[in-house]
Scaffold this motif. Structure first.
Motif, mmCIF file in Angstrom:
data_model
loop_
_atom_site.group_PDB
_atom_site.id
_atom_site.type_symbol
_atom_site.label_atom_id
_atom_site.label_comp_id
_atom_site.label_asym_id
_atom_site.label_seq_id
_atom_site.Cartn_x
_atom_site.Cartn_y
_atom_site.Cartn_z
ATOM 1 N N ARG A 1 4.269 18.552 0.797
ATOM 2 C CA ARG A 1 3.321 17.585 0.939
ATOM 3 C C ARG A 1 2.596 17.657 2.590
ATOM 4 O O ARG A 1 2.441 16.198 3.208
ATOM 5 C CB ARG A 1 3.742 15.934 1.098
ATOM 6 C CG ARG A 1 4.402 16.067 -0.472
ATOM 7 C CD ARG A 1 3.304 15.927 -1.403
ATOM 8 N NE ARG A 1 1.317 16.321 -1.489
ATOM 9 C CZ ARG A 1 1.757 16.892 -2.295
ATOM 10 N NH1 ARG A 1 2.096 17.856 -2.976
ATOM 11 N NH2 ARG A 1 -0.206 17.658 -1.568
ATOM 12 N N LYS B 1 2.564 2.074 -3.376
ATOM 13 C CA LYS B 1 1.606 2.125 -4.376
ATOM 14 C C LYS B 1 1.415 4.224 -3.914
ATOM 15 O O LYS B 1 1.450 4.596 -4.819
ATOM 16 C CB LYS B 1 -0.126 1.390 -4.006
ATOM 17 C CG LYS B 1 -1.023 1.586 -5.129
ATOM 18 C CD LYS B 1 -2.068 0.431 -5.198
ATOM 19 C CE LYS B 1 -2.828 0.952 -4.002
ATOM 20 N NZ LYS B 1 -4.116 0.071 -3.961
ATOM 21 N N TYR B 2 0.918 4.237 -2.750
ATOM 22 C CA TYR B 2 1.447 5.980 -2.420
ATOM 23 C C TYR B 2 1.923 6.365 -3.276
ATOM 24 O O TYR B 2 1.963 7.084 -3.543
ATOM 25 C CB TYR B 2 0.390 5.560 -1.140
ATOM 26 C CG TYR B 2 -0.190 7.276 -0.625
ATOM 27 C CD1 TYR B 2 -1.185 7.591 -0.138
ATOM 28 C CD2 TYR B 2 0.973 7.670 -0.483
ATOM 29 C CE1 TYR B 2 -1.337 8.345 -0.602
ATOM 30 C CE2 TYR B 2 0.886 9.128 -0.048
ATOM 31 C CZ TYR B 2 -0.424 9.953 0.055
ATOM 32 O OH TYR B 2 -0.788 10.406 0.724
ATOM 33 N N SER C 1 1.907 11.740 -9.734
ATOM 34 C CA SER C 1 1.145 13.616 -9.513
ATOM 35 C C SER C 1 1.717 15.007 -9.348
ATOM 36 O O SER C 1 1.238 15.920 -9.235
ATOM 37 C CB SER C 1 0.132 13.131 -8.104
ATOM 38 O OG SER C 1 -0.505 12.302 -8.059
ATOM 39 N N PHE C 2 3.117 14.537 -8.916
ATOM 40 C CA PHE C 2 3.974 15.538 -9.034
ATOM 41 C C PHE C 2 5.081 15.538 -9.691
ATOM 42 O O PHE C 2 6.720 15.791 -9.547
ATOM 43 C CB PHE C 2 4.383 16.527 -7.353
ATOM 44 C CG PHE C 2 3.534 16.422 -6.487
ATOM 45 C CD1 PHE C 2 2.728 17.916 -6.850
ATOM 46 C CD2 PHE C 2 3.040 14.804 -6.186
ATOM 47 C CE1 PHE C 2 1.967 17.155 -5.676
ATOM 48 C CE2 PHE C 2 1.656 15.401 -5.051
ATOM 49 C CZ PHE C 2 1.803 16.460 -5.407
ATOM 50 N N HIS D 1 -3.774 14.846 -4.674
ATOM 51 C CA HIS D 1 -3.148 13.445 -5.785
ATOM 52 C C HIS D 1 -3.484 11.988 -5.645
ATOM 53 O O HIS D 1 -3.854 10.701 -6.453
ATOM 54 C CB HIS D 1 -1.776 13.797 -6.103
ATOM 55 C CG HIS D 1 -0.937 12.606 -4.724
ATOM 56 N ND1 HIS D 1 -0.727 13.362 -3.843
ATOM 57 C CD2 HIS D 1 -0.932 11.493 -4.522
ATOM 58 C CE1 HIS D 1 -0.313 12.313 -2.296
ATOM 59 N NE2 HIS D 1 -0.511 11.409 -3.191
ATOM 60 N N ASP E 1 -0.566 16.799 3.095
ATOM 61 C CA ASP E 1 -1.193 15.143 3.052
ATOM 62 C C ASP E 1 -0.910 14.292 4.549
ATOM 63 O O ASP E 1 -1.517 13.937 4.892
ATOM 64 C CB ASP E 1 -0.488 14.828 1.697
ATOM 65 C CG ASP E 1 -1.171 15.440 0.553
ATOM 66 O OD1 ASP E 1 -2.226 15.960 0.436
ATOM 67 O OD2 ASP E 1 -0.502 15.862 -0.381
ATOM 68 N N MET F 1 0.833 -1.285 0.019
ATOM 69 C CA MET F 1 0.104 -0.077 0.081
ATOM 70 C C MET F 1 0.967 1.511 0.238
ATOM 71 O O MET F 1 0.659 2.016 -0.379
ATOM 72 C CB MET F 1 -1.245 0.173 1.328
ATOM 73 C CG MET F 1 -1.877 0.951 1.535
ATOM 74 S SD MET F 1 -1.411 1.564 3.295
ATOM 75 C CE MET F 1 -2.213 3.415 2.864
ATOM 76 N N ILE G 1 -6.649 14.696 0.154
ATOM 77 C CA ILE G 1 -5.029 14.397 -0.622
ATOM 78 C C ILE G 1 -5.838 14.404 -1.727
ATOM 79 O O ILE G 1 -5.694 13.869 -2.653
ATOM 80 C CB ILE G 1 -4.612 12.919 -0.299
ATOM 81 C CG1 ILE G 1 -4.997 12.418 1.135
ATOM 82 C CG2 ILE G 1 -3.142 13.037 -0.899
ATOM 83 C CD1 ILE G 1 -3.046 12.182 1.928
ATOM 84 N N LYS H 1 2.468 6.648 -6.644
ATOM 85 C CA LYS H 1 0.927 7.942 -6.949
ATOM 86 C C LYS H 1 1.374 9.295 -6.698
ATOM 87 O O LYS H 1 1.459 10.098 -7.615
ATOM 88 C CB LYS H 1 -0.461 7.252 -6.092
ATOM 89 C CG LYS H 1 -0.801 6.502 -7.442
ATOM 90 C CD LYS H 1 -2.384 6.339 -6.087
ATOM 91 C CE LYS H 1 -3.316 5.678 -7.169
ATOM 92 N NZ LYS H 1 -4.122 4.637 -6.366
ATOM 93 N N GLU H 2 1.591 9.318 -6.050
ATOM 94 C CA GLU H 2 2.388 11.076 -5.910
ATOM 95 C C GLU H 2 3.272 11.295 -6.238
ATOM 96 O O GLU H 2 3.253 12.769 -6.878
ATOM 97 C CB GLU H 2 2.806 10.935 -3.846
ATOM 98 C CG GLU H 2 3.083 12.079 -3.000
ATOM 99 C CD GLU H 2 3.528 12.404 -1.819
ATOM 100 O OE1 GLU H 2 2.017 12.052 -1.237
ATOM 101 O OE2 GLU H 2 4.276 12.753 -1.147
#
Lengths: 843, 224
Positions: A281, A4-5, A12-13, B101, A284, A1, B99, A8-9
């Motif tokens: 971040r 995967k996170y 996204s950047f 993204h 987040d 997990m 969050i 993804k992060e």
């Protein structure tokens, strides 16, 4: 997990991800190149050592070699296939119509050399040499004897016809004969000369070409043990070319260290990018913490991100290496001192994978650990403004990074001392530049009150955010310093040799002068208008004990030796040329101890006095008062160290590591070295011809020619260093971009506020540009100045003089200033784009 | 009777300057029973955010205790507290705090995955369906309206079926009409899932929808 996170992060950047990966890539490409060069050099040394030896295993002797020797080797090979060749070499006089000269006559089997070749002009093969009483000669012999292709050369009883001039010879000459020009003949022609007879000094060689699976070094050891013949010199090809291998290894060590600076800078860039990303971040992270993700898991999540990024950086570095290596090979091949590989070596790729991932992780560790420590309570506030600061007390968290870079430095330099010196210099330079930058900023601050708003605002921001701005300044200055340093030192070497050669240096260096020839040679010199100077006696000696201890470490003791171990072992094992002197020469300076007390009195109880060259004494850890035992032609000679001296080797005067006081070597058979003063071109030529005619055993080196060759080699090495230094500079520029990205992210709100307060975009852009240009220009100028300061001790140590500010040494400033402007412009544009895009996003 | 939340004599001081302190909460005490909905009202600067930080375990009181489901938060380590919060709390923020993204679905899945719940995706979809966002699963927060974003936040808060929900001005960033709809949804879901709600707001109308109302003024709490 978490993985995967993290993925993804990063997805996204893209801007952050890309910049980070490029940062890592730039830092690793240099290391990949160096490691590939390293493996390639090792392979080339193997290949060139095979060329140098002409085969894999060479057995040489001054006596005819028993055919049983070949049988012994055959039995040791246990049926492995081998090729075999023989050669004879003899030092003899070669005569033309009026002149004669000492030459090295070489006759070899038509199968030789097994590796490398003898290139002759006009192009010929062994069969043409064997077709009659023919010979190939080295070009200098034609000059010395005033001959041309087609002329006759008398050797022994035979008149030979010169049918070709040797343009390239992969095989070096043996022993002292290395300094006499070589003449190639066939083995049947050698017999016809009548030179090989009882009492003549002939070198015999048996050369073996072995299959690649044979461990040649091991075979050489086994053969020595089996044959037990002290007249045989059994050497593997690697032992034959040990010296040239050493030079390339040193060069590679230093290139490796420079590549580490690039890696270090890329990590600093990465640090700022990562910090900016984390700041972005934090919200987040707060949310994640608020909804139950444990702090350690958050830290782990960002560790995964860093590993993913560094792995991508490694992959990109591999791709870049695959693309760059063939191009670099094509463009630079003729200008570098070693063969460039056309693709990165697998072991280099493995290395950069490990180094890239570990170095990034350890450098970012303090920030990763920091993410465990913040409070998400800001989520309940109307605006989120948590900052991520690494406090000074968290210094311990940097220890893994420091240790990792130290370990890498030791590995690259193969020397703990050089690694320590390198890191200390780097830290000192960084600290010094940091302080210098701070002072410069403070100096500017006091003069701001009357300046325009833009200037005031720009400099106040620089001054009041010292960490980021000074890191930019220091990174760039270090990059500029390294690049400039190579130019300054190379310029100084060139200047020292060229100026020296053109003025006070001797024109000719003479050796192998017999004791009884000294006086007539001096008279001849005087008659011709030349002066014979610095004539020094020379004997061969072997160091057998230090303060009575004979337990020396051998070079073969360990395969994991540092360069210091190797140097010390070489110094201990080496056979030296010693001399005796009344006093120090003009090219020597006394550093420690006292001058010789006078001539040696053999009737006194005192030990002969010894003076040591400083680096020699350092390698063997020798001090004043130590007793050294030498073996000279089977006789033991013990002396006491009374002084340590510095030698200016570039003076081209006869100089020695070990010198006894006058009178110690009186009864020892010896030869002499001497040099001449500055001679005109005509006189030099005439002098050479007369010496050859009257003293055929005396060999002569033309210092001007030697200097030209030295400078050529230096330039090739300097080019390799320059390329690496520019890589460092690119890394430094990436640090600037990274820090700028961080600053832009940080100053987003502030610039929005400035705009709200009425500052136009163009005025904000002006502020950013002033900041960038000031930082870069100041960094380049200081980097250049510090390179001069750093070059000072180097050139002082090497040549006892200040560095030369040649045009080449200024080139870095010439090149970097436009770059500074471009960089300032780029940063300004980046900021402007961010600034213009931001309000739209907010909408 | 066992309470979901027990706050006893909580004091919170912050340092002001070098030698003095400012008292933000002055002996706050109250209890919340299971399935109860309680609102805390008060003006800005009255200590509402500090109280929420302490109730959620993000901040620790200078004095006094907070018990959730009988567990004294002061006795939990930072790690234990974080896990406890992840299991037992649902938090809805005024600023939504998704969050950026991650998609709507991924945002709701996140607390489920953190808690190791296997069918996270199915459950997250179920909750997004409950908040009326079945059609918005793959949308990024930036592609959602304010109301939709807060509905995703509500779904995320409810996804782990927590015992207590802390809501900080959930409609504060929404227009009146959208705010009304979001709050209707929140109350409906709380009732449906038998959750306990502590709602912090300065909106009296909203506060009145809760079974009990508390007032927090100058760091002191009182029943209205």
């Amino acid at each position: 997990m978490l993985l995967k996170y993290a993925a993804k992060e990063l997805k996204s950047f893209p801007r952050y991800t890309l910049l980070f990966i490029v940062n890592i890539m730039i830092g690793l490409v240099g290391l990949a190149a160096i490691e590939s060069f390293n493996s390639s050099i090792a392979r080339q040394i193997r290949a060139s050592s095979q060329e140098a030896a002409g085969g894999d295993l060479v057995i040489s002797s001054r006596l005819p070699i028993d055919p049983e020797v070949r049988e012994t080797i055959r039995s040791l090979l246990e049926g492995d296939h081998h090729d075999f060749g023989e050669a004879e070499e003899i030092l003899t006089m070669a005569a033309a119509s009026k002149l004669s000269r000492l030459v090295q006559l070489r006759a070899q089997s038509s199968t030789l050399p097994f590796y490398g070749k003898v290139e002759v002009e006009p192009s010929q093969t062994n069969s043409q040499l064997e077709a009659g009483f023919n010979c190939w000669v080295y070009p200098e012999l034609l000059t010395q004897l005033d001959l041309k292709v087609g002329d006759a050369l008398k050797v022994g009883n035979q008149s030979l016809q010169i049918i070709g001039v040797v343009k390239k010879d992969s095989a070096p000459q043996m022993g002292r004969s290395a300094l006499a020009p070589r003449v190639y003949i066939s083995r049947s022609t050698l017999e016809s000369t009548g030179l090989v007879q009882k009492g003549s000094t002939v070198f015999y060689q048996k050369v073996f070409k072995l299959s690649a699976s044979v461990n040649v070094d091991e075979l050489a050891k086994l053969a020595s043990a089996r044959l037990k013949d002290s007249t045989l010199n059994i050497r593997s090809h690697t032992q034959v070319s040990e010296a040239s291998a050493r030079m390339l290894s040193y060069l590679n060590d230093y290139l490796g260290l420079i590549s580490l600076v690039a890696l270090l800078l890329s990590n600093i860039g990465g640090l700022y990018l990562f910090r900016a990303h984390l700041m972005d971040r934090l919200k987040d992270m707060s949310i994640l913490k608020m909804i139950g993700m444990r702090p350690n898991r958050i830290a782990l999540l960002y560790s995964f991100e860093v590993l993913l990024l560094s792995f991508a950086g490694v992959c990109l570095a591999i791709v870049a290496s695959l693309a760059i290596f063939p191009i670099a090979n094509f463009l630079l091949q003729d200008f570098l001192p070693f063969q460039l590989p056309t693709r990165p070596e697998p072991e280099a790729l493995l290395l950069i994978t490990i180094v890239g991932m570990v170095s990034t992780l350890v450098c970012l560790l303090p920030l990763i650990l920091k993410v465990r420590k913040f409070s998400p309570s800001e989520l309940f506030q109307e605006s989120f403004s948590v900052q991520l600061r690494v406090r000074a007390r968290a210094l311990l968290q940097w220890v893994p990074a420091i240790l990792f870079f130290f370990a890498l430095s030791v590995w690259q330099a193969n020397s703990i001392r050089v690694a320590l010196l390198f890191l200390a210099s780097l830290i000192f330079s960084a600290a010094f530049l940091f302080a210098l930058g701070l002072l410069a900023f403070k100096g500017v601050e006091s003069r701001l009150s009357q300046r325009s708003l833009e200037i005031k605002f720009a400099y106040r921001e620089l001054i009041r955010r010292p960490l980021e701005n000074l890191t930019t300044f220091v990174s760039l200055a270090i990059g500029a310093m390294l690049a400039s340093l190579v130019f300054v030192v190379e310029g100084s070497i060139r200047s020292e040799f060229e100026v020296g050669a053109a003025s006070a240096q001797p024109s000719l260096f003479l050796f192998d002068i017999q004791e009884e020839q000294i006086e007539p040679l001096a008279k001849l010199s005087e008659d011709l208008g030349a002066q014979l100077i610095n004539s020094s006696p020379m004997v061969r000696a072997r160091l057998t004990a230090i303060n009575g201890s004979t337990e020396f470490k051998s070079e073969e003791d360990s395969s994991l030796q540092t360069r210091e171990d190797e140097q010390a072992a070489r110094s201990r094992n080496r056979t030296f040329n010693l001399t005796e002197r009344k006093q120090l020469s003009t090219s020597e300076t006394l550093l420690e101890g006292s001058e010789f007390s006078g001539s040696y009195d053999p009737t006194s109880n005192r030990l002969p006095e010894i003076s040591l060259e400083e680096r020699f004494s350092e390698r063997l850890s020798l001090n004043i008062g130590d007793k050294l035992t030498f073996e000279i032609m089977g006789v033991e000679l013990i002396g006491r160290v009374v002084s340590i001296r510095r030698v200016k080797w570039a003076s081209f005067q006869p100089n020695f590591f070990v010198q006894f006081q006058d009178g110690v070597l009186t009864d020892t058979p010896k030869v002499f070295l001497a040099s001449t003063g500055k001679l005109s071109s005509d006189l030099k030529s005439r002098y050479q011809q007369e010496v050859v005619r009257l003293f055929p055993n005396v060999s002569i080196i033309d210092v001007g020619q030697a200097v030209r060759e030295l400078i050529q080699t230096t330039s090739k090495m300097a080019l390799a260093l320059k390329i690496m230094a520019f890589l460092v500079l690119i890394s430094a520029l990436l640090v600037v971009v990274s820090i700028q990205t961080y600053n832009v992210q940080r100053a987003k709100q502030q610039r929005g506020l400035l705009k709200l307060l009425g500052l136009t975009r163009s005025r904000i852009l002006k502020i950013v540009s002033i900041q960038s240009w000031s930082l870069v220009t100041l960094a380049v100028a200081f980097g250049w100045l510090i390179s001069i300061a750093v070059a000072w001790p180097i050139t002082s140590l090497m040549f006892a003089r200040a560095p030369s500010l040649t045009f080449e040494s200024l080139i870095i400033v010439v090149l970097l200033l436009p770059l500074a402007l471009t960089n300032g412009l780029t940063n300004g544009l980046t900021t402007a784009l961010n600034f213009w895009i931001q309000p739209r996003r907010n909408r | 009777m066992s309470y979901v939340l027990e706050v006893e004599d909580v004091v919170k001081n912050y340092p002001q300057g070098t030698n003095s302190e400012i008292e933000v909460l002055c002996g706050v005490s109250f209890k919340v029973a299971p399935k109860e909905t309680v609102s805390v009202v008060g003006a800005s600067g009255g200590g509402k955010s500090t109280l929420l930080s302490i109730l959620s375990g993000v901040d620790r009181p200078s004095k006094g205790s907070v018990k959730i489901l009988g567990r004294n938060l002061a006795e939990l380590s930072d790690d234990e507290l974080t896990s406890f919060r992840g299991r037992e709390y649902g938090i809805v923020f005024q600023q939504f705090h998704l969050i950026s993204h991650l998609t709507a679905l991924e945002n709701v899945m996140l607390p489920l995955e953190i808690n190791g719940i296997t069918d996270a995706e199915a459950k997250a979809k179920e909750f997004l369906h409950e908040v009326g966002l079945s059609e918005r699963l793959a949308h990024m927060p930036s592609q959602l309206s304010g109301g939709e974003t807060q509905r995703v936040a509500i779904a995320r808060a409810l996804a782990i079926q927590p015992k207590i929900i802390l809501a900080d001005e959930p409609s504060g960033n929404l227009d009146v009409h959208t705010g009304q709809k979001v709050m209707d949804l929140l109350f409906a879901l709380i009732e449906k899932h038998h959750s306990t709600l502590v709602l912090v707001t300065h909106n009296d109308e909203l506060a009145k929808r809760c079974q009990r109302r508390l007032s927090l003024e100058n760091g002191k709490i009182s029943e209205i």
